[in-house]
Design a protein around this motif. Structure first.
Motif, PDB file in Angstrom:
ATOM      1  N   LEU A  48       0.857  -1.178   0.000  1.00 55.28           N
ATOM      2  CA  LEU A  48       0.000   0.000   0.000  1.00 55.28           C
ATOM      3  C   LEU A  48       0.895   1.229   0.000  1.00 55.28           C
ATOM      4  N   SER A  49       0.670   2.119  -0.954  1.00 56.51           N
ATOM      5  CA  SER A  49       1.489   3.326  -1.067  1.00 56.51           C
ATOM      6  C   SER A  49       0.811   4.494  -0.361  1.00 56.51           C
ATOM      7  N   ILE A  50       1.595   5.194   0.446  1.00 60.41           N
ATOM      8  CA  ILE A  50       1.088   6.365   1.161  1.00 60.41           C
ATOM      9  C   ILE A  50       1.658   7.632   0.543  1.00 60.41           C
ATOM     10  N   GLY A  51       0.843   8.693   0.524  1.00 66.27           N
ATOM     11  CA  GLY A  51       1.298   9.970  -0.032  1.00 66.27           C
ATOM     12  C   GLY A  51       0.642  10.248  -1.364  1.00 66.27           C
ATOM     13  N   GLY A  52       1.455  10.345  -2.399  1.00 64.89           N
ATOM     14  CA  GLY A  52       0.923  10.644  -3.722  1.00 64.89           C
ATOM     15  C   GLY A  52       1.098  12.102  -4.083  1.00 64.89           C
ATOM     16  N   PHE A  53       0.269  12.561  -5.017  1.00 64.12           N
ATOM     17  CA  PHE A  53       0.470  13.883  -5.609  1.00 64.12           C
ATOM     18  C   PHE A  53      -0.340  14.999  -4.939  1.00 64.12           C
TER      19      PHE A  53
END
Length: 298
Positions: free
Chosen positions: A104-109
């Motif tokens: 699961l990726s946290i953060g982003g644009f």
């Protein structure tokens, strides 16, 4: 006389040992060669198809769900671009049954995330553990049901870099209760210009096993990618470094499939900690079939 005859022999043996050690240590680390590892980001476009469909292509070995894009102030939000989160849990289990790791990726644009204090990092770590991993705290909603991801990816594009190192340490702490498995693995997806200040402190903890470097959307990196690659691989020798490539032809940093083997992989695979290739992202890859070429050489 006996002692006199032994002394030169022992000295010679010592010198020989030292010479061997010096020669051995002087040899550079062996090249990795192909690893067959292909990661893909999923969750950026509803028309990309399901996570199960992505895993069934047989192309990917790692799937990164993106993004959990709000956190740090007691509020959390998962943005899957219109995908039904309740259906993702079964897909996660399906992917894992095929040996595919799911992160699961946290953060982003976006700009609605930050960790303003060490306590906020601790709170977020507890939330991630209980909402998406093996935690069982009462009162914490689990978007993917009883499915759990294999780890967390740090995609910190915006905001202050503070306390992501603390978050990494807190997350890895959960592994201490397990001997036969590592329920929390950490990856990061930095911009290719070295160093990426947003994750520099986090990476300095040495707790990240894979780093997906984004060699795209940056004109400097497109021109000097090998220079930046050497910096990343030298800075984090204990981590597997992945080449992040776009599947869309119009993105800066796009490498034509015919240039992958001779122009790219023949260089990066000479590095001892080359990990594989990361594809941005599933929708474009489904449209162009880019990973079907990359997997041949990765």
């Amino acid at each position: 006389m006996a002692l006199a005859s032994r002394k030169p022999a022992s000295v010679l043996l010592l010198l020989a040992a030292l010479l061997f050690a010096a020669t051995f240590l002087a040899v550079p680390a062996a090249a990795t060669g192909k690893t067959g590892q292909v990661a893909v980001f999923w969750g950026r476009n509803k028309d990309e198809g399901s996570l199960r469909e992505a895993c069934d292509t047989g192309t990917y070995t790692i799937a990164v769900i993106s993004f959990l894009d709000v956190f740090g102030h007691g509020n959390y939000h998962l943005d899957l671009s219109g995908h039904d989160a309740s259906a993702v849990g079964a897909d996660i289990k399906h992917c894992q049954s095929k040996g595919i790791l799911v992160f699961l990726s946290i953060g982003g644009f976006g700009n609605q995330y930050s960790l303003p204090s060490p306590q906020s990092a601790a709170d977020f770590a507890n939330y991630l553990w209980n909402a998406y991993m093996l935690g069982t705290a009462k009162g914490v909603s689990r978007p993917f049901g009883d499915a759990f991801v294999d780890g967390i990816d740090f995609f910190i594009q915006n905001g202050a870099p503070d306390n992501y190192d603390e978050l990494a340490r807190r997350l890895v702490e959960f592994n201490k209760a397990y001997r036969a498995r590592t329920p929390v693995q950490l990856t990061a997806t930095p911009r290719c210009g070295f160093p990426d200040r947003n994750v520099e402190r986090a990476l300095a903890t040495g707790l990240f096993t894979r780093i997906f470097v984004r060699f795209y959307d940056d004109a400097h990196c497109a021109a000097y990618w090998q220079q930046e690659w050497n910096k990343w691989t030298a800075a984090y020798p204990s981590a597997q470094i992945f080449v992040g490539l776009p599947a869309a032809e119009k993105k800066v940093g796009y490498v034509h499939p015919k240039n992958l083997q001779g122009g790219l992989f023949s260089v990066v695979q000479n590095t001892a900690n080359y990990g594989g290739v990361m594809i941005w992202e599933r929708y474009d890859d489904k449209r162009t079939g880019y990973s079907s070429f990359a997997i041949k050489w990765a």
